[in-house]
Design a protein around this motif. Structure first.
Motif, short mmCIF file in Angstrom:
data_model
loop_
_atom_site.label_atom_id
_atom_site.label_comp_id
_atom_site.label_asym_id
_atom_site.label_seq_id
_atom_site.Cartn_x
_atom_site.Cartn_y
_atom_site.Cartn_z
N THR A 49 0.83 -1.21 0.00
CA THR A 49 0.00 0.00 0.00
C THR A 49 0.87 1.26 0.00
O THR A 49 0.59 2.21 -0.73
CB THR A 49 -0.93 -0.01 1.23
OG1 THR A 49 -1.72 -1.20 1.21
CG2 THR A 49 -1.84 1.20 1.24
N TRP A 63 2.37 1.64 -3.43
CA TRP A 63 1.36 2.05 -4.39
C TRP A 63 1.08 3.56 -4.29
O TRP A 63 0.96 4.24 -5.29
CB TRP A 63 0.08 1.25 -4.16
CG TRP A 63 -1.03 1.56 -5.11
CD1 TRP A 63 -2.15 2.29 -4.84
CD2 TRP A 63 -1.12 1.20 -6.49
NE1 TRP A 63 -2.95 2.37 -5.95
CE2 TRP A 63 -2.33 1.71 -6.99
CE3 TRP A 63 -0.30 0.47 -7.34
CZ2 TRP A 63 -2.73 1.53 -8.29
CZ3 TRP A 63 -0.72 0.30 -8.66
CH2 TRP A 63 -1.92 0.82 -9.12
N LYS A 64 1.00 4.07 -3.07
CA LYS A 64 0.75 5.50 -2.88
C LYS A 64 1.93 6.34 -3.33
O LYS A 64 1.76 7.40 -3.93
CB LYS A 64 0.41 5.79 -1.42
CG LYS A 64 -0.96 5.29 -1.04
CD LYS A 64 -1.27 5.58 0.42
CE LYS A 64 -2.65 5.04 0.75
NZ LYS A 64 -3.00 5.25 2.15
N ARG A 75 -7.16 1.99 -11.20
CA ARG A 75 -8.00 1.65 -10.05
C ARG A 75 -7.13 1.67 -8.79
O ARG A 75 -6.04 1.13 -8.77
CB ARG A 75 -8.62 0.28 -10.23
CG ARG A 75 -9.51 0.26 -11.45
CD ARG A 75 -10.28 -1.04 -11.48
NE ARG A 75 -11.03 -1.10 -12.72
CZ ARG A 75 -12.33 -0.97 -12.79
NH1 ARG A 75 -13.03 -0.78 -11.70
NH2 ARG A 75 -12.95 -1.04 -13.94
N ASP A 76 -7.67 2.28 -7.77
CA ASP A 76 -6.94 2.42 -6.51
C ASP A 76 -7.37 1.31 -5.55
O ASP A 76 -8.06 1.55 -4.56
CB ASP A 76 -7.22 3.80 -5.92
CG ASP A 76 -6.33 4.08 -4.73
OD1 ASP A 76 -5.27 3.45 -4.63
OD2 ASP A 76 -6.69 4.95 -3.91
N ARG A 77 -6.95 0.07 -5.85
CA ARG A 77 -7.33 -1.07 -5.02
C ARG A 77 -6.15 -2.03 -4.84
O ARG A 77 -6.18 -3.16 -5.31
CB ARG A 77 -8.51 -1.80 -5.63
CG ARG A 77 -9.76 -0.94 -5.72
CD ARG A 77 -10.92 -1.74 -6.17
NE ARG A 77 -10.79 -2.03 -7.60
CZ ARG A 77 -11.76 -2.56 -8.32
NH1 ARG A 77 -12.89 -2.86 -7.79
NH2 ARG A 77 -11.58 -2.79 -9.60
N GLU A 85 -5.25 -3.62 -2.24
CA GLU A 85 -5.62 -4.78 -1.43
C GLU A 85 -6.19 -5.89 -2.30
O GLU A 85 -5.91 -7.08 -2.09
CB GLU A 85 -6.65 -4.40 -0.35
CG GLU A 85 -6.17 -3.36 0.63
CD GLU A 85 -6.38 -1.94 0.15
OE1 GLU A 85 -7.02 -1.74 -0.90
OE2 GLU A 85 -5.89 -1.03 0.82
N GLU A 86 -6.99 -5.51 -3.28
CA GLU A 86 -7.58 -6.50 -4.18
C GLU A 86 -6.50 -7.17 -5.03
O GLU A 86 -6.52 -8.38 -5.23
CB GLU A 86 -8.59 -5.82 -5.09
CG GLU A 86 -9.32 -6.76 -6.02
CD GLU A 86 -10.33 -6.02 -6.88
OE1 GLU A 86 -10.42 -6.35 -8.07
OE2 GLU A 86 -11.01 -5.12 -6.36
#
Length: 70
Positions: free
Chosen positions: A46, A49-50, A62-64, A66-67
């Motif tokens: 995470t 990613w940020k 897409r901002d996911r 975790e998925e």
């Protein structure tokens, strides 16, 4: 995903009358250590990613994370 199903088996095994308490304790400890490892790894993903910043520059992104981790 198989490791996540272990929690069900631990619960079932704890209800049996022929359980080995040391084995049950070790299984719970192993599950807790694995969950801790997953939480640390997901936190790092995470953060990465940020820091990557693709969400701001790509309209279709897409901002996911975790998925995607699963």
């Amino acid at each position: 995903m198989e490791k996540l199903e272990v929690k069900n088996y631990i619960d079932q095994y704890s209800r049996t009358t022929t359980k080995i308490s040391t084995l049950l304790e070790m299984a719970k400890f192993d599950f807790d250590m694995l969950q801790s490892s997953y939480q640390i790894e997901l936190g790092e993903i995470t953060r990465w990613w940020k820091e990557l910043g693709l969400i701001e520059s790509l309209e279709f992104g897409r901002d996911r994370p975790e998925e995607f981790f699963l």
